[in-house]
Scaffold this motif. Sequence first.
Motif, PDB file in Angstrom:
ATOM      1  N   LYS A 113       0.312  56.676  41.891  1.00 52.10           N
ATOM      2  CA  LYS A 113      -0.776  55.805  42.345  1.00 52.10           C
ATOM      3  C   LYS A 113      -1.163  54.821  41.258  1.00 52.10           C
ATOM      4  O   LYS A 113      -1.479  53.664  41.530  1.00 52.10           O
ATOM      5  CB  LYS A 113      -1.996  56.654  42.720  1.00 52.10           C
ATOM      6  CG  LYS A 113      -1.848  57.475  43.981  1.00 52.10           C
ATOM      7  CD  LYS A 113      -3.031  58.416  44.153  1.00 52.10           C
ATOM      8  CE  LYS A 113      -4.366  57.664  44.089  1.00 52.10           C
ATOM      9  NZ  LYS A 113      -5.508  58.605  44.276  1.00 52.10           N
ATOM     10  N   SER A 114      -1.174  55.282  40.015  1.00 46.72           N
ATOM     11  CA  SER A 114      -1.509  54.448  38.874  1.00 46.72           C
ATOM     12  C   SER A 114      -0.935  55.106  37.624  1.00 46.72           C
ATOM     13  O   SER A 114      -0.518  56.272  37.658  1.00 46.72           O
ATOM     14  CB  SER A 114      -3.025  54.252  38.743  1.00 46.72           C
ATOM     15  OG  SER A 114      -3.661  55.502  38.560  1.00 46.72           O
ATOM     16  N   TYR A 115      -0.933  54.358  36.529  1.00 42.03           N
ATOM     17  CA  TYR A 115      -0.333  54.852  35.298  1.00 42.03           C
ATOM     18  C   TYR A 115      -1.255  54.601  34.116  1.00 42.03           C
ATOM     19  O   TYR A 115      -1.957  53.587  34.048  1.00 42.03           O
ATOM     20  CB  TYR A 115       0.993  54.147  35.010  1.00 42.03           C
ATOM     21  CG  TYR A 115       2.054  54.333  36.064  1.00 42.03           C
ATOM     22  CD1 TYR A 115       2.834  55.483  36.107  1.00 42.03           C
ATOM     23  CD2 TYR A 115       2.284  53.343  37.021  1.00 42.03           C
ATOM     24  CE1 TYR A 115       3.809  55.653  37.077  1.00 42.03           C
ATOM     25  CE2 TYR A 115       3.263  53.508  37.997  1.00 42.03           C
ATOM     26  CZ  TYR A 115       4.021  54.657  38.017  1.00 42.03           C
ATOM     27  OH  TYR A 115       4.975  54.811  38.975  1.00 42.03           O
ATOM     28  N   THR A 139       1.300  47.966  40.780  1.00 41.62           N
ATOM     29  CA  THR A 139       0.622  49.244  40.577  1.00 41.62           C
ATOM     30  C   THR A 139      -0.375  49.126  39.432  1.00 41.62           C
ATOM     31  O   THR A 139      -0.085  48.510  38.408  1.00 41.62           O
ATOM     32  CB  THR A 139       1.644  50.352  40.256  1.00 41.62           C
ATOM     33  OG1 THR A 139       2.645  50.381  41.273  1.00 41.62           O
ATOM     34  CG2 THR A 139       0.965  51.713  40.181  1.00 41.62           C
ATOM     35  N   ASP A 140      -1.532  49.727  39.592  1.00 39.29           N
ATOM     36  CA  ASP A 140      -2.547  49.696  38.539  1.00 39.29           C
ATOM     37  C   ASP A 140      -2.047  50.454  37.307  1.00 39.29           C
ATOM     38  O   ASP A 140      -1.442  51.529  37.428  1.00 39.29           O
ATOM     39  CB  ASP A 140      -3.842  50.317  39.056  1.00 39.29           C
ATOM     40  CG  ASP A 140      -4.962  50.231  38.030  1.00 39.29           C
ATOM     41  OD1 ASP A 140      -5.150  49.143  37.446  1.00 39.29           O
ATOM     42  OD2 ASP A 140      -5.637  51.247  37.794  1.00 39.29           O
ATOM     43  N   TRP A 141      -2.304  49.899  36.125  1.00 35.74           N
ATOM     44  CA  TRP A 141      -1.873  50.548  34.888  1.00 35.74           C
ATOM     45  C   TRP A 141      -2.742  50.092  33.734  1.00 35.74           C
ATOM     46  O   TRP A 141      -3.400  49.055  33.795  1.00 35.74           O
ATOM     47  CB  TRP A 141      -0.401  50.244  34.582  1.00 35.74           C
ATOM     48  CG  TRP A 141      -0.115  48.778  34.331  1.00 35.74           C
ATOM     49  CD1 TRP A 141       0.227  47.839  35.261  1.00 35.74           C
ATOM     50  CD2 TRP A 141      -0.186  48.089  33.070  1.00 35.74           C
ATOM     51  NE1 TRP A 141       0.378  46.610  34.670  1.00 35.74           N
ATOM     52  CE2 TRP A 141       0.135  46.730  33.321  1.00 35.74           C
ATOM     53  CE3 TRP A 141      -0.481  48.478  31.767  1.00 35.74           C
ATOM     54  CZ2 TRP A 141       0.179  45.769  32.320  1.00 35.74           C
ATOM     55  CZ3 TRP A 141      -0.446  47.523  30.753  1.00 35.74           C
ATOM     56  CH2 TRP A 141      -0.118  46.192  31.034  1.00 35.74           C
ATOM     57  N   ARG A 165      -5.621  44.878  29.929  1.00 36.51           N
ATOM     58  CA  ARG A 165      -4.929  46.110  30.322  1.00 36.51           C
ATOM     59  C   ARG A 165      -4.313  46.805  29.108  1.00 36.51           C
ATOM     60  O   ARG A 165      -4.003  47.991  29.165  1.00 36.51           O
ATOM     61  CB  ARG A 165      -3.834  45.814  31.342  1.00 36.51           C
ATOM     62  CG  ARG A 165      -4.357  45.429  32.708  1.00 36.51           C
ATOM     63  CD  ARG A 165      -3.253  45.442  33.716  1.00 36.51           C
ATOM     64  NE  ARG A 165      -3.738  45.125  35.054  1.00 36.51           N
ATOM     65  CZ  ARG A 165      -3.040  45.286  36.159  1.00 36.51           C
ATOM     66  NH1 ARG A 165      -1.791  45.748  36.073  1.00 36.51           N
ATOM     67  NH2 ARG A 165      -3.538  44.979  37.326  1.00 36.51           N
ATOM     68  N   ALA A 190      -3.809  59.383  38.130  1.00 33.38           N
ATOM     69  CA  ALA A 190      -2.856  58.624  37.316  1.00 33.38           C
ATOM     70  C   ALA A 190      -1.850  59.552  36.648  1.00 33.38           C
ATOM     71  O   ALA A 190      -2.155  60.704  36.336  1.00 33.38           O
ATOM     72  CB  ALA A 190      -3.601  57.820  36.261  1.00 33.38           C
TER      73      ALA A 190
END
Length: 319
Positions: A113-115, A139-141, A165, A190
């Motif tokens: 889902k995210s990292y 993808t959110d990271w 980020r 995450a």
Amino acid sequence: MTPQAGTAGKLDVAVRQLRWEADGVVSLDLADPTGKPLPSWEPGAHVDLVLPNGLERQYSLCGPPGERAYYRIGVRRERASRGGSEYVHAFLRPGQRVSIKGPRNNFAFNPAKSYVFVAGGIGITPILPMVRAAEARGTDWQLYFGGRTSASMPFLDELRGYGERVRCHSSDTTGRIPLTELERPVAAGAKVYACGPASLLSDLDTAAANWPPEALRLERFKAPQAAPAENKPIEVECAASKKTVSVGADESIVGALEKAGIRPVTSCRSGICGSCETKVLDGVPDHRDGILSASEQAAGDRMFVCVSRARTPRLVLDL
């Protein structure tokens, strides 16, 4: 995580470009001398660099994901090392030929889902392609990147393009990476991918004790030091070779196999490169590598014969 098999033999390449990336760090672009595309790869992969003096060392691919016109690696000069990085810095120049084996991937970048990415120093190299891949997927990271000084942290110019980020922490100014900040994104689902010095990874292991299982994936420079264990003699049956080999308490499995004329593919011989991965057909391995996760070790279906042993008197291996 399923390791990606490497090519069977060596591939001759030329140093296409050499760049200074930070104090004591150079990157090398390696390409086929005839312009042919190199074997495909995915984020987390590494190659074995075979130097003209016979030394063989493992370096993560840190170029654009999937790039096949060249491979990029980053090498920090370690004067107290066994000589591989010293040779790269002192002698390798554009146009020179070297050999590589691979690519091989023991640090596969799986969907999430995210990292959260955590890198210390030269540990940024396997993380860079993951950052690019996550960005390309939408993808959110976020990335926490630490080092002794800003000047010693490679690829900073490249990372600054991602704005907030990327959170940089140099020990001489802002202090160490605040690992407590990772708790909230991990709780939200995450996955954490990390590479760096042993102290950083040890702290992450401690922090992960309260995280969901398999939330943390580590790439180590060295296999973790396990508590001293009493080695006992074991028997290794090699199913494909139809040989049974006795392994003494004072020798490794791979050493005993080689004396018996069975030669698994090996490189690092320290449980981090993955080249000697072997399928286990029967018996219980005693895992001492720095590659497999706890659940992968518990499965007991593969092992790395350079460092691991057996919890049972006999192992049957697909060799």
